[in-house]
Design a protein around this motif. Sequence first.
Motif, short mmCIF file in Angstrom:
data_model
loop_
_atom_site.label_atom_id
_atom_site.label_comp_id
_atom_site.label_asym_id
_atom_site.label_seq_id
_atom_site.Cartn_x
_atom_site.Cartn_y
_atom_site.Cartn_z
N GLY A 56 -0.07 1.06 1.93
CA GLY A 56 -1.07 0.04 2.24
C GLY A 56 -1.34 -0.86 1.06
O GLY A 56 -0.78 -0.69 -0.04
N ARG A 57 -2.24 -1.87 1.32
CA ARG A 57 -2.64 -2.82 0.28
C ARG A 57 -4.15 -2.96 0.31
O ARG A 57 -4.77 -2.96 1.37
CB ARG A 57 -1.99 -4.18 0.52
N ASN A 58 -4.70 -3.07 -0.88
CA ASN A 58 -6.13 -3.32 -1.03
C ASN A 58 -7.00 -2.30 -0.28
O ASN A 58 -8.01 -2.63 0.34
CB ASN A 58 -6.48 -4.74 -0.55
N GLY A 59 -6.57 -1.04 -0.28
CA GLY A 59 -7.35 0.01 0.34
C GLY A 59 -7.16 0.13 1.83
O GLY A 59 -7.82 0.97 2.49
N ASN A 60 -6.27 -0.67 2.44
CA ASN A 60 -6.01 -0.60 3.87
C ASN A 60 -4.67 0.07 4.13
O ASN A 60 -3.70 -0.19 3.42
CB ASN A 60 -5.99 -2.01 4.48
N VAL A 61 -4.62 0.96 5.12
CA VAL A 61 -3.39 1.66 5.48
C VAL A 61 -2.63 0.81 6.50
O VAL A 61 -3.16 0.47 7.56
CB VAL A 61 -3.69 3.05 6.07
N GLU A 62 -1.36 0.46 6.19
CA GLU A 62 -0.56 -0.36 7.08
C GLU A 62 0.59 0.43 7.69
O GLU A 62 1.00 0.15 8.82
CB GLU A 62 -0.03 -1.57 6.32
N ARG A 107 -0.61 8.98 -9.89
CA ARG A 107 -1.88 9.68 -9.83
C ARG A 107 -1.70 10.88 -8.90
O ARG A 107 -1.41 10.70 -7.72
CB ARG A 107 -2.98 8.74 -9.32
N ALA A 108 -1.84 12.11 -9.47
CA ALA A 108 -1.64 13.35 -8.68
C ALA A 108 -2.92 14.15 -8.67
O ALA A 108 -3.61 14.27 -9.69
CB ALA A 108 -0.51 14.18 -9.28
N THR A 109 -3.27 14.69 -7.52
CA THR A 109 -4.48 15.50 -7.39
C THR A 109 -4.42 16.29 -6.11
O THR A 109 -3.49 16.14 -5.29
CB THR A 109 -5.73 14.60 -7.39
N ASP A 110 -5.41 17.15 -5.93
CA ASP A 110 -5.56 17.91 -4.69
C ASP A 110 -6.58 17.19 -3.82
O ASP A 110 -7.58 16.66 -4.31
CB ASP A 110 -6.05 19.34 -4.99
N MET A 111 -6.32 17.19 -2.53
CA MET A 111 -7.22 16.49 -1.60
C MET A 111 -7.25 17.20 -0.26
O MET A 111 -6.40 18.05 0.04
CB MET A 111 -6.77 15.04 -1.41
N LYS A 112 -8.23 16.82 0.52
CA LYS A 112 -8.33 17.32 1.88
C LYS A 112 -7.38 16.53 2.77
O LYS A 112 -7.27 15.32 2.66
CB LYS A 112 -9.76 17.16 2.41
N GLY A 113 -6.68 17.26 3.68
CA GLY A 113 -5.75 16.62 4.59
C GLY A 113 -6.13 16.81 6.04
O GLY A 113 -7.26 17.19 6.35
N TRP A 150 -7.33 7.12 -0.67
CA TRP A 150 -6.60 6.51 -1.78
C TRP A 150 -7.08 7.13 -3.11
O TRP A 150 -8.24 7.48 -3.27
CB TRP A 150 -6.81 4.99 -1.81
N LEU A 151 -6.14 7.23 -4.03
CA LEU A 151 -6.45 7.84 -5.33
C LEU A 151 -6.59 6.79 -6.42
O LEU A 151 -6.84 7.14 -7.56
CB LEU A 151 -5.34 8.82 -5.74
N ARG A 152 -6.42 5.48 -6.07
CA ARG A 152 -6.38 4.44 -7.07
C ARG A 152 -7.68 4.39 -7.86
O ARG A 152 -8.77 4.46 -7.32
CB ARG A 152 -6.12 3.09 -6.42
N SER A 153 -7.54 4.27 -9.21
CA SER A 153 -8.72 4.24 -10.08
C SER A 153 -8.53 3.12 -11.08
O SER A 153 -7.44 2.86 -11.57
CB SER A 153 -8.87 5.57 -10.82
N VAL A 160 0.31 12.56 -4.47
CA VAL A 160 0.70 11.66 -5.55
C VAL A 160 0.63 10.23 -5.03
O VAL A 160 1.12 9.93 -3.94
CB VAL A 160 2.12 11.97 -6.05
N GLU A 161 0.00 9.38 -5.82
CA GLU A 161 -0.10 7.96 -5.45
C GLU A 161 0.60 7.12 -6.51
O GLU A 161 0.45 7.38 -7.71
CB GLU A 161 -1.56 7.53 -5.32
N ARG A 162 1.35 6.10 -6.01
CA ARG A 162 2.01 5.20 -6.93
C ARG A 162 1.84 3.77 -6.41
O ARG A 162 1.94 3.52 -5.20
CB ARG A 162 3.48 5.53 -7.07
#
Length: 465
Positions: A87-93, A118-124, A106-109, A133-135
């Motif tokens: 996605g872009r700008n916080g929107n999932v496409e 950016r790697a972390t644990d999250m709820k799915g 999103w994990l973007r900081s 992992v986010e890139r």
Amino acid sequence: MTPFSLRGRLLLGSVVAIIVATFLAGVGINAISGLAVRALALSEIDEELRVLLAAVDINSSNQLFLDDTPTDPRFGIPNGGFYWQIGRNGNVELRSQSLWEQNLPWLRSRSRPRDADRATDMKGPNGSHLLAVERSISIPSASGDQIVDIVMALDNSELAPARWRFFYAMAPSLGVLSVALIAAVMAFLRYGLRPLNDLRTALMAVQERSARKITGQFPREVQPLVDDLNGLLASRETQLTQARARAGDLAHGLKTPLAALEATARILSEEGMSERAAAIQTEVSRMEAQIKRTLAQTRASLAAAHTVGVLNASADLQKIISVMRRLSVEREIEFDLVAPGEMWLAIDEADFADITGNLIDNARKWAAGRVKVCLSLLPEHEGVELLIEDDGPGLPEDAEIAFIRRGRRLDESVAGTGFGLAIAKDLVEAYDGKLTLARSGLGGLSVTVSLPMRLIKDRQAALEE
């Protein structure tokens, strides 16, 4: 292993330490295996993420599309455990079929650069725990470069089996290592405590009187104890020697007064006072016997402590019986000796002569016509036994055995001081033996002398000594 022994304490402490160390090692290996599995999972995510990054693009309508889709089948199964979204700008496409209609956060900081992972644990989906992992990448388009964010996540539940497989594979190795360490500790304790066993053996040699002091090579930590024990043994030996010397001085000092008393008794007898002379002579004889007994006790204590001399007991008995036969020519007493051809004993020759001489002479005095002497080994090699029997009157039914401790005579009609048995008993006990009285099978008195096994020597050892 005795309770609360030094070996037991060290072994118990070592086993507890090994168990605790093995447990901590297991915890550490489990943690390390978790990190290793996580690293492998991140590597797998990175591979799929690279494929996705190469496939994403922006068309002329400013929409995201994929030239190719990841081939992992879990992406195509709802809640399959492997997920991605773009996605872009916080929107999932775009998203994988495994997400169905759900989105990942999103994990973007702002604190991280756009081109960093950016790697972390999250709820799915359905409350599952994911490793994500986010890139972010920049893609050129008709309207200029645009920042596209991609998140890829793997269900942690798929990591646990691999983690436990690794741990289960390591557990047998830890068990084998623990057993090997315990075996090594036992071997170390056996080797490390060997000087104490050597010290115990040396002490037993001193106790059994085959050695006068502790000898051998000992570690620096044990040597001071050995030196102190040898000092104690030397002090004891000095005290015994001094005691013997004092007893000898006492006996020598009493000889002149006793001789004077005997002379007085003779003078009184010559002057017609025979009763007073006899009384004095009797007491002088008792004093001489008591002195003799004291000297015998002192000599026996020193000789037994040092184990002075090794002799053939069978040969010495034959000599003593030969002397007794010459003393009994007027009574025609038959002496029977039953003994092996050789029996070597670690005992002072004078002490052995006093023991056997007093006992056989006592039997000779009381015997009606026969004295039997038997020398033999006790059953199961528990020691040596000397049995002396006669066919005399034996002990009265109401007689007390205590007379052998006091020099008491059961019959004043037979010459003697009553100290023969007492002296023999003192000498026997000085060598850790035992003297017992009983009714003889011949009808008279039976005297049994039991000596410990340690006094028995083989012929070669006796000759060497």
